[in-house]
Design a protein around this motif. Structure first.
Motif, PDB file in Angstrom:
ATOM      1  N   SER A  47       0.922  -1.153   0.085  1.00  0.00           N
ATOM      2  CA  SER A  47       0.059  -0.093   0.022  1.00  0.00           C
ATOM      3  C   SER A  47       0.985   1.245  -0.054  1.00  0.00           C
ATOM      4  O   SER A  47       1.951   1.292   0.541  1.00  0.00           O
ATOM      5  N   PHE A  48       0.230   2.444  -0.574  1.00  0.00           N
ATOM      6  CA  PHE A  48       1.098   3.736  -0.630  1.00  0.00           C
ATOM      7  C   PHE A  48       0.023   4.802  -0.704  1.00  0.00           C
ATOM      8  O   PHE A  48      -1.098   4.749  -0.943  1.00  0.00           O
ATOM      9  N   ARG A  49       0.594   5.985  -0.568  1.00  0.00           N
ATOM     10  CA  ARG A  49      -0.096   7.182  -0.547  1.00  0.00           C
ATOM     11  C   ARG A  49       0.235   8.027  -1.594  1.00  0.00           C
ATOM     12  O   ARG A  49       1.496   8.173  -1.927  1.00  0.00           O
ATOM     13  N   LEU A  50      -0.553   8.654  -2.629  1.00  0.00           N
ATOM     14  CA  LEU A  50      -0.414   9.591  -3.467  1.00  0.00           C
ATOM     15  C   LEU A  50      -0.358  10.993  -2.798  1.00  0.00           C
ATOM     16  O   LEU A  50      -0.815  11.229  -1.738  1.00  0.00           O
ATOM     17  N   ASP A  51       0.264  11.797  -3.893  1.00  0.00           N
ATOM     18  CA  ASP A  51       0.475  13.179  -3.149  1.00  0.00           C
ATOM     19  C   ASP A  51      -0.854  13.886  -3.050  1.00  0.00           C
ATOM     20  O   ASP A  51      -1.059  14.990  -2.475  1.00  0.00           O
ATOM     21  N   ASP A  52      -2.115  13.189  -3.781  1.00  0.00           N
ATOM     22  CA  ASP A  52      -3.272  13.917  -3.554  1.00  0.00           C
ATOM     23  C   ASP A  52      -4.067  13.317  -2.316  1.00  0.00           C
ATOM     24  O   ASP A  52      -5.425  13.792  -1.995  1.00  0.00           O
ATOM     25  N   GLY A  53      -3.594  12.451  -1.566  1.00  0.00           N
ATOM     26  CA  GLY A  53      -3.914  11.944  -0.212  1.00  0.00           C
ATOM     27  C   GLY A  53      -4.567  10.755  -0.387  1.00  0.00           C
ATOM     28  O   GLY A  53      -4.974  10.135   0.604  1.00  0.00           O
ATOM     29  N   ARG A  54      -4.969  10.202  -1.692  1.00  0.00           N
ATOM     30  CA  ARG A  54      -5.364   8.878  -2.053  1.00  0.00           C
ATOM     31  C   ARG A  54      -4.479   7.818  -1.467  1.00  0.00           C
ATOM     32  O   ARG A  54      -3.334   7.746  -1.938  1.00  0.00           O
ATOM     33  N   GLU A  55      -5.066   6.844  -0.853  1.00  0.00           N
ATOM     34  CA  GLU A  55      -4.201   5.466  -0.415  1.00  0.00           C
ATOM     35  C   GLU A  55      -4.606   4.377  -1.275  1.00  0.00           C
ATOM     36  O   GLU A  55      -5.959   4.091  -1.733  1.00  0.00           O
TER      37      GLU A  55
END
Length: 260
Positions: A47-55
């Motif tokens: 799992s990871f997080r994008l710079d727009d906040g989506r996981e």
């Protein structure tokens, strides 16, 4: 022969047909586009997080047991994804119960499929819930190539558990595990069909198939009784019900060893 059964057959023959499967589609695992983003942080081993906040959680793979530690798998994922722009593909963007979007993840620029790269390094196992046969074949080919090269988890000779050692299987309770052995008998008790790999039903490993799953298997051309005296490999989560058990709900969880 149904597409699902063709996939089951492809699993058994994938070790000798990696090139064919890989050539079947230049762009496998491409359901509907779900946007792009840049990876800001890795949360865990898939799992990871994008710079727009989506996981985002990687679709189609499961952490392997036994294998590298969670911290090592996180570092491996970070090496692959950190700071990279990625493109997401999934049938829909409905989040899981943890709020994560489940998707196939493509690296923008070099057009590599993250799941395929992780499997090729022997850092994960293919989940049986990949419904697209072409995509499943591509992922399984990557897993098989890593296994044959003894990369990552496959350097450990106990990566695939043996049904003759139920204690070793029990060590993986709650974990996604591959188990291999010969089905000695197929029995039905109430609403459950049992594939028995030993004669001691309270101690030895068994596969359980609930009645609700029989239609899924039948649609794939798979009848439990046909597996008697066959050597199979099963993938799924280990449970303890007296002896170790794996519940099978989908045909993709069962691989016939040495048959196509």
């Amino acid at each position: 022969m149904s597409n699902r059964f063709q996939w089951l057959a492809a699993i058994a023959g994938v070790a000798v047909s990696i090139a064919i499967i890989g050539a079947a589609s230049a762009t496998p695992c491409l359901p509907e586009p779900q946007g792009e983003g840049r990876v800001a942080a890795v949360i865990d081993s898939r799992s990871f997080r994008l710079d727009d906040g989506r996981e985002i959680r990687l679709a189609g793979i499961e952490p392997a047991f036994p294998g590298t530690s969670s911290a090592e798998r996180m570092r491996s994922l970070a090496t692959l994804l950190a700071g990279r722009k990625v493109r997401l593909h999934a049938d829909d963007d409905t989040p899981d119960r943890y709020g994560r979007q489940i998707a196939f993840v493509w690296l923008v620029g070099d057009e590599k499929l993250a799941q395929q790269e992780i499997l090729a390094e022997g850092e994960a196992l293919v989940s049986p819930d990949v419904s697209d046969m072409e995509c499943a074949g591509t992922l399984l080919a990557a897993e098989t190539a890593a296994r044959e090269a003894k990369r990552g988890i496959w350097a450990d000779p106990t990566a695939i558990k043996n049904t003759e050692s139920p204690g070793g299987i029990l060590a993986g309770i709650g974990r996604f595990t591959l188990v291999e052995g010969k089905v000695l008998s197929v029995r039905q008790a109430g609403a459950t069909t049992y594939l028995n790999f030993g004669r001691n039903w309270t101690r030895d490993f068994a596969v359980t198939i609930p009645r609700r799953a029989l239609a899924n298997l039948a649609a794939a051309g798979l009848e439990p009784k046909s597996l008697e005296n066959k050597r199979i490999r099963v993938r799924g989560f280990v449970e303890a019900r007296t002896g170790p058990r794996i519940e099978v709900l989908q045909a993709g969880q069962i691989e016939l060893i040495g048959e196509r």
